[in-house]
Design a protein around this motif. Structure first.
Motif, PDB file in Angstrom:
ATOM      1  N   THR A   1       0.829  -1.203   0.000  1.00 50.43           N
ATOM      2  CA  THR A   1       0.000   0.000   0.000  1.00 50.43           C
ATOM      3  C   THR A   1       0.864   1.253   0.000  1.00 50.43           C
ATOM      4  O   THR A   1       1.745   1.414   0.847  1.00 50.43           O
TER       5      THR A   1
ATOM      6  N   PHE B   1       0.771   5.411   0.515  1.00 50.76           N
ATOM      7  CA  PHE B   1      -0.092   6.330   1.256  1.00 50.76           C
ATOM      8  C   PHE B   1       0.620   7.656   1.466  1.00 50.76           C
ATOM      9  O   PHE B   1       1.843   7.763   1.271  1.00 50.76           O
TER      10      PHE B   1
ATOM     11  N   PRO C   1      -1.724   4.023   7.499  1.00 49.28           N
ATOM     12  CA  PRO C   1      -2.766   2.990   7.481  1.00 49.28           C
ATOM     13  C   PRO C   1      -2.805   2.215   8.791  1.00 49.28           C
ATOM     14  O   PRO C   1      -1.774   1.732   9.270  1.00 49.28           O
TER      15      PRO C   1
ATOM     16  N   ALA D   1       3.088  -1.010   4.091  1.00 47.47           N
ATOM     17  CA  ALA D   1       2.736   0.342   3.676  1.00 47.47           C
ATOM     18  C   ALA D   1       3.984   1.182   3.477  1.00 47.47           C
ATOM     19  O   ALA D   1       4.901   1.158   4.294  1.00 47.47           O
TER      20      ALA D   1
ATOM     21  N   ARG E   1      -3.627   4.004  -1.753  1.00 40.53           N
ATOM     22  CA  ARG E   1      -4.727   4.521  -0.933  1.00 40.53           C
ATOM     23  C   ARG E   1      -5.106   5.958  -1.253  1.00 40.53           C
ATOM     24  O   ARG E   1      -6.289   6.310  -1.312  1.00 40.53           O
TER      25      ARG E   1
END
Length: 311
Positions: free
Chosen positions: A193, A195, A202, A272, A306
Motif C-alpha cells: 500500500t 499512502f 494505514p 505500507a 490509498r
C-alpha cells in the motif's frame, strides 16, 4: 480412558489414516470436519478458510445432502467446501452415508476427524473455564468419555484422523496447510500500500517504510500532475541517489520476513510505504518493490494506492 489404539498413533500428525488429501479430486471437494470438542475444529476451520476453502460452520447434519447437491452444480467459487459439523447429534454417520450414495458423479465427500487425549482435552476446557458440553452434573472427564463413545463410529469411518494432543494452534494450522494446500495456494497474501503521511498511516499496516527521503516530484512543474504510475515520474523517483539501493535492499529484507510468515501461518500481510501526499514517490516505490518480490515462492501480491485520487 485407555491409551490410543495403534491405528490412532499411526494417524497422528504428521501421519494420517485413510486417503491423503493429495489424492482428493482437484475440483468439487467437500470436506467434513468433525471430532472431539476441544480438539481444534475452530483452528482447522480458520486454516482452511485461509487456504481458499469455503467454510460452513456448525451445519446441521441433515443439511449435508443439500450442500453436496449444491457443490455438484456450483461454479469454481464453491469447488472446495469445508463443513464443520458437531457429531454429538448422533446423525452424522447416517447422513454422510446417505449423502455419499446420493451424490453419484457429484463431488467427492471426505471426513476429517480431530481427536486428542484426555489430559489435553481436560487442560483445554479448564484453560477456558468452560464445561464439556456432555458432562452434565459430572466432571469434564465424564463428558469426554461420553463423547468418545458417541463419536466412535464416525471416527472409524473417517478418511483422515489428526491427533492434536501435542499440537498448539500454529502447529495444527501447519498440519492442515501440509494436507490441503495445493501449488496454487499462496502461503501469504501481501498487500503493498502506498499512502500519504499527511492523511495518516494505514491502521492495518504490519510494516511501514518512509520514502520522503527522496526529492518530491510535486515540486517539478512538469511532473506535478502525474503520478508514480507514470513512466516519467517513476524514472525521476528511482533515478535519485539512493532510491534503487533502498528499493532493492528493502525487497531483499522482506524475503526472510515473508518466508517466516509462511512458516508461522500468518497468511496476510500489509506493507505500507508512504510519502507526503501518497501520489508520487510512494507509488513508484511500491510498484517497483512489488515487481521484485512477486516471484518469491508462496507469495501473492496485490497493490493498493490509498491516496492516489486525493487532491
Amino acid at each position: 480412558m485407555t491409551d490410543p489404539t495403534p491405528e490412532a498413533d499411526a494417524s497422528a500428525v504428521p501421519g494420517r489414516a485413510g486417503q491423503d488429501a493429495a489424492d482428493l479430486p482437484t475440483t468439487r471437494r467437500v470436506l467434513v470436519v468433525t471430532g472431539m470438542a476441544g480438539a481444534g475444529r475452530s483452528t482447522v476451520s480458520n486454516a482452511l478458510e485461509d487456504l481458499g476453502w469455503y467454510v460452513v460452520d456448525n451445519l446441521p447434519p441433515q443439511m449435508l445432502r443439500p450442500l453436496l447437491d449444491l457443490a455438484g452444480h456450483s461454479d469454481e467459487r464453491l469447488a472446495r467446501i469445508a463443513v464443520v459439523v458437531d457429531v454429538r447429534g448422533g446423525q452424522l454417520l447416517t447422513e454422510l452415508q446417505d449423502a455419499a450414495k446420493a451424490s453419484g458423479d457429484g463431488p467427492e465427500l471426505r471426513l476429517l476427524f480431530l481427536e486428542a487425549n484426555d489430559a489435553a482435552l481436560v487442560r483445554r476446557f479448564e484453560a477456558v473455564r468452560r464445561p464439556h458440553p456432555l458432562q452434565g452434573s459430572g466432571t469434564i472427564l465424564d463428558g469426554i468419555t461420553a463423547e468418545r463413545e458417541m463419536t466412535a463410529a464416525v471416527r472409524e469411518q473417517s478418511d483422515i484422523i489428526i491427533d492434536t494432543s501435542e499440537l498448539n494452534i500454529h502447529q495444527l494450522a501447519t498440519a492442515i496447510n501440509e494436507l490441503f494446500a495445493d501449488d496454487e495456494t499462496p502461503g501469504v497474501r501481501v498487500t503493498l500500500t502506498s499512502f500519504g503521511f499527511k492523511y495518516g498511516v494505514p491502521t492495518d499496516a504490519d510494516m511501514v517504510a518512509d520514502a520522503r527521503f527522496l526529492p518530491n516530484p510535486f515540486w517539478v512543474p512538469e511532473l506535478r500532475a502525474h503520478t508514480g504510475k507514470d513512466e516519467d515520474v517513476r524514472d525521476y523517483v528511482l533515478g535519485q541517489p539512493g532510491a534503487l539501493e533502498f528499493v532493492e535492499r528493502y525487497a531483499e529484507a522482506l524475503r526472510p520476513v515473508l518466508a517466516g510468515y509462511q512458516r508461522e501461518n500468518k497468511s496476510h500481510a500489509t506493507i505500507a510505504i508512504g510519502c507526503t501526499g501518497g501520489k508520487h514517490r510512494s507509488v513508484a516505490v511500491v510498484e517497483r518493490i512489488a515487481d521484485l518480490i512477486a516471484a518469491q515462492p508462496g507469495v501473492a501480491i496485490s497493490i493498493k494506492h490509498r491516496d492516489l485520487g486525493r487532491e
